[in-house]
Design an enzyme around this catalytic site. Structure first.
Site, PDB file in Angstrom:
ATOM      1  N   PRO A   1       0.833  -1.206   0.000  1.00  0.00           N
ATOM      2  CA  PRO A   1       0.000   0.000   0.000  1.00  0.00           C
ATOM      3  C   PRO A   1       0.870   1.259   0.000  1.00  0.00           C
ATOM      4  CG  PRO A   1      -0.667  -1.540   1.726  1.00  0.00           C
ATOM      5  CD  PRO A   1       0.635  -2.025   1.182  1.00  0.00           C
ATOM      6  N   GLU A   2       0.588   2.161  -0.932  1.00  0.00           N
ATOM      7  CA  GLU A   2       1.306   3.427  -1.009  1.00  0.00           C
ATOM      8  C   GLU A   2       0.326   4.549  -0.648  1.00  0.00           C
ATOM      9  OE1 GLU A   2       3.497   3.776  -4.716  1.00  0.00           O
ATOM     10  OE2 GLU A   2       3.788   1.623  -4.829  1.00  0.00           O
TER      11      GLU A   2
ATOM     12  N   HIS B   1      -5.008 -14.342   9.295  1.00  0.00           N
ATOM     13  CA  HIS B   1      -3.916 -13.391   9.548  1.00  0.00           C
ATOM     14  C   HIS B   1      -4.352 -12.182  10.368  1.00  0.00           C
ATOM     15  CE1 HIS B   1      -2.003 -15.881   6.569  1.00  0.00           C
ATOM     16  NE2 HIS B   1      -2.839 -15.487   5.638  1.00  0.00           N
TER      17      HIS B   1
ATOM     18  N   ARG C   1       2.008 -11.110   6.023  1.00  0.00           N
ATOM     19  CA  ARG C   1       3.473 -11.220   6.148  1.00  0.00           C
ATOM     20  C   ARG C   1       3.997 -10.514   7.392  1.00  0.00           C
ATOM     21  NH1 ARG C   1       6.150  -9.904   0.454  1.00  0.00           N
ATOM     22  NH2 ARG C   1       8.011 -10.368   1.666  1.00  0.00           N
TER      23      ARG C   1
ATOM     24  N   ARG D   1      23.979  12.064  -4.554  1.00  0.00           N
ATOM     25  CA  ARG D   1      22.994  12.377  -5.589  1.00  0.00           C
ATOM     26  C   ARG D   1      23.483  11.970  -6.976  1.00  0.00           C
ATOM     27  NH1 ARG D   1      22.486  16.938  -8.357  1.00  0.00           N
ATOM     28  NH2 ARG D   1      23.641  18.223  -6.899  1.00  0.00           N
TER      29      ARG D   1
END
Ligand SMILES: [Zn+2]
Length: 280
Positions: free
Chosen positions: A2-3, A95, A114, A160
């Site tokens: 999930p972002e 879970h 997980r 960078r």
């Protein structure tokens, strides 16, 4: 994983369902999920008993639940974490890591197959150190091309120069909430190859990248996120943004713009996807 758009979707969908409803009890079934928590697992049930959540906010990929006495629950979904709204009497999902029982028969299930996610409990007024390490919120009104230009340029000369732009976008201390999916998609929209060294991405390209990041995140939120495997909305439905992905997860398939097969490359241990013709 999930972002930002997936976590934002969970937050927006949970708010009207759980805020201001008195909690009866809560259980922590997987104490190992409690990580760097100032309040321990033995106090988990007491922490929530008789209280109610008065706010739920997102910062980066974290969820911050605030109780009516000012205590806070921090949650990170890791790779496979999810919150699902259920009713008392519904069968227990697989879970299950923690569960919250509300008056009126509402139940909030927190699952994580997980268990790479995290929970932490904070007393009223306590600092949450991990939030201070997070970088800019890409959907904040102040985030724009100049912000991105300054952030990328500020990462220090040597570091960078050797760093590719894709891993840089995943750095949560730089921009909070962007992960694999949306880094690949934003770079496609901006016409920048993921493996380009950040130092070689010119100001004009960086100026295209900032709105590209914001656009893709906003569109993904409108589609309730991207479901590849584990992510689900709080009512169990999948997010719809997978249908709109241009490159992520589309290795070998034709680019939606030019028809060239999409390529996959591994950068910093993570897969990035790009069109070798549209992206320079
Ligand atoms: Zn293309």
């Amino acid at each position: 994983m999930p972002e930002l758009p997936e976590v934002e979707t969970v937050v927006r969908e949970l708010r009207p369902r759980i805020l201001d409803i008195p909690l009866i009890s809560a259980e922590l079934l997987r104490p190992d999920l409690l990580k760097a928590s100032p309040v321990g697992a033995e106090s988990f049930a007491d922490f929530f008993r008789g209280r109610r959540f008065i706010s739920l906010e997102r910062r980066g990929k974290f969820l911050i639940f605030t109780l009516d006495d000012g205590r806070r629950l921090l949650a990170h979904l890791g790779m496979t974490g999810a919150f699902a709204v259920a009713c008392e009497g519904d069968s227990q999902p697989a879970h299950l890591c923690s569960v919250y029982h509300f008056t009126g028969g509402l139940r909030l299930d927190h699952v994580d197959a997980r268990r790479l996610g995290r929970l932490a409990l904070y007393p009223p007024g306590a600092d949450i150190p991990v939030l201070r390490l997070l970088g800019a919120e890409p959907l904040d009104p102040g985030f724009g091309p100049d912000t991105l230009l300054a952030l990328v340029r500020s990462r220090g000369g040597a570091a960078r120069r050797v760093r590719a732009i894709h891993p840089l976008l995943l750095d949560q201390s730089l921009i909070a909430g962007v992960g694999n999916i949306y880094a690949s998609e934003a770079l496609f929209r901006a016409g920048i190859r993921p493996q380009r060294r950040a130092s070689r991405v010119g100001p004009a390209s960086l100026r295209r990248l900032a709105p590209a990041i914001q656009e893709v995140l906003r569109e993904a939120i409108r589609a309730s996120g991207t479901t590849f495997d584990d992510y689900r909305r709080v009512d169990g439905r999948p997010g719809e943004f997978a249908l709109q992905l241009n490159v992520y997860g589309r290795e070998g398939q034709p680019c939606r713009v030019c028809g060239t097969p999409v390529k996959r490359i591994v950068l910093g241990g993570r897969s990035a996807f790009y069109c070798p013709r549209c992206q320079k």
